[in-house]
Write an enzyme that holds these catalytic residues in place. Structure first.
Site, PDB file in Angstrom:
ATOM      1  N   CYS A 106      42.297   0.706  44.841  1.00 53.11           N
ATOM      2  CA  CYS A 106      42.953   0.636  43.781  1.00 53.11           C
ATOM      3  C   CYS A 106      44.352   1.061  43.790  1.00 53.11           C
ATOM      4  CB  CYS A 106      42.175   1.174  42.580  1.00 53.11           C
ATOM      5  SG  CYS A 106      43.077   1.601  40.959  1.00 53.11           S
TER       6      CYS A 106
ATOM      7  N   CYS B  48      47.249  -5.527  42.627  1.00 53.70           N
ATOM      8  CA  CYS B  48      46.254  -5.030  41.904  1.00 53.70           C
ATOM      9  C   CYS B  48      45.207  -5.654  42.616  1.00 53.70           C
ATOM     10  CB  CYS B  48      46.264  -5.397  40.342  1.00 53.70           C
ATOM     11  SG  CYS B  48      44.820  -5.044  39.567  1.00 53.70           S
TER      12      CYS B  48
HETATM   13  N1  DGL Z   1      42.383  -2.723  40.693  1.00 56.65           N
HETATM   14  C1  DGL Z   1      43.218  -1.850  40.187  1.00 56.65           C
HETATM   15  C2  DGL Z   1      44.618  -1.782  40.780  1.00 56.65           C
HETATM   16  O1  DGL Z   1      44.337  -2.364  41.948  1.00 56.65           O
HETATM   17  C3  DGL Z   1      43.230  -1.127  38.837  1.00 56.65           C
HETATM   18  C4  DGL Z   1      43.168  -2.308  37.736  1.00 56.65           C
HETATM   19  C5  DGL Z   1      43.071  -1.459  36.389  1.00 56.65           C
HETATM   20  O2  DGL Z   1      42.008  -0.744  36.321  1.00 56.65           O
HETATM   21  O3  DGL Z   1      43.873  -1.713  35.279  1.00 56.65           O
HETATM   22  O4  DGL Z   1      45.558  -1.334  40.495  1.00 56.65           O
END
Ligand code: DGL
Length: 306
Positions: free
Chosen positions: A69, A201
């Site tokens: 993440c 993301c």
């Molecule tokens: N998938 C995550 C990222 O890479 C977070 C997305 C989220 O939960 O807002 O930032």
């Protein structure tokens, strides 16, 4: 076992690349669906949720956890690596996904945090699409410009996108969102076009085709999942100790802090295969206990190199 953690479904894009690259290893995936999306949450909440979820994976026998993440990597990783992990889990490690992405974008190893010439992408513009919190952290522009000072890093927050993906929004709505964010980025570039785009993301590769469609032709889309897989493969060669006690038969387990039935049902749309999620201890809630000695105001610029 290697743990892979994300706020929800996005980390599956990283997880899939890891199991393809390292099929002989056992992985356990944890999605904090109960608290997703993280992108607009406060740094303190992100830090606390990340610590709880990483703790859950370590207490289930993972020796190494990948924070799949960007938001948690940008906001929480450095604090947890420096202040929490060595005391709570000596001998274990946590790695993020921003370091391999910066290395892939700059073609410079993380340990070299100053300009080395000649530079492959010397005067390029790099677009970064990410959550609001990742954009606010400025991790991508700061770390890219340390190594490549003439690269123009243009960030575009996409505040509604991860939540819409997570909720299984219809393709028309997702297309509208992506087109809007890409248009906003381009209008701020005064007629120039980026050479490279980073989908910063892990949810966004799930709508990669929509980004391709909206971006001008010829923009190179940096593939974060394969950058992370390359990096982990090299890291494990240097650190075989994290492979100790790895089960002989490779296992795949999927855990969620959300409703396992609902998460399992929605997972089909994400990887094109049905994944059975099991429920685990609820992370977060109304009372958030602070992480001792950890200040969320520190930025992520001290990440360990994988
Ligand atoms: N998938 C995550 C990222 O890479 C977070 C997305 C989220 O939960 O807002 O930032």
């Amino acid at each position: 076992m290697i743990g892979v953690f994300d706020s929800g479904f996005g980390g599956l894009t990283i997880h899939e690349a890891l199991i393809r690259r390292l099929p002989e290893l056992s992985f356990v995936y944890l999605g904090d669906h109960r608290n997703a999306p993280y992108g607009d949450r406060s740094p303190d909440e992100i830090l606390d949720f990340t610590r709880r979820n990483v703790d859950m994976l370590l207490s289930r026998g993972c020796r190494l956890v990948i924070i799949a993440c960007n938001t948690a990597s940008a906001v929480a990783l450095h604090n947890l690596q420096c202040y929490w992990l060595p005391k709570a889990w000596p001998g274990r490690n946590i790695l993020g996904i921003i370091v391999p992405t910066i290395e892939a974008a700059t073609q410079v190893p993380w340990a070299i945090n100053y300009p080395v010439y000649p530079q492959m992408y010397a005067n390029h513009s790099v677009a970064v699409f990410a959550t609001q919190r990742t954009v606010d952290s400025r991790t991508y522009p700061v770390e890219i410009n340390k190594r490549c000072p003439n690269v123009d890093v243009v960030q575009q927050a996409c505040p509604a996108l991860a939540g819409a993906i997570e909720a299984g929004a219809d393709p028309g709505h997702l297309r509208e969102l992506v087109q809007g964010y890409v248009a906003r980025l381009l209008s701020g570039m005064g007629g120039r076009e980026p050479e490279t785009a980073i989908l910063g993301c892990t949810h966004y590769p799930l709508v990669k085709a929509l980004f391709r469609e909206a971006l001008p032709m010829g923009v190179r889309l940096l593939c974060q999942p394969s950058a992370v897989a390359n990096s982990l493969e090299h890291y494990l060669r240097r650190h075989p100790e994290y492979l100790e006690k790895m089960p002989r038969t490779p296992g795949r387990r999927y855990l969620t802090t959300g409703d396992p039935g609902a998460v399992t049902a929605r997972s089909l749309g994400f990887l094109g295969q049905s994944i059975t999620f099991r429920g685990v201890g609820r992370s977060g809630g109304s009372v958030l206990s602070p992480v001792k000695g950890v200040s969320s105001l520190q930025t992520s610029t001290g990440h360990q190199s994988p």
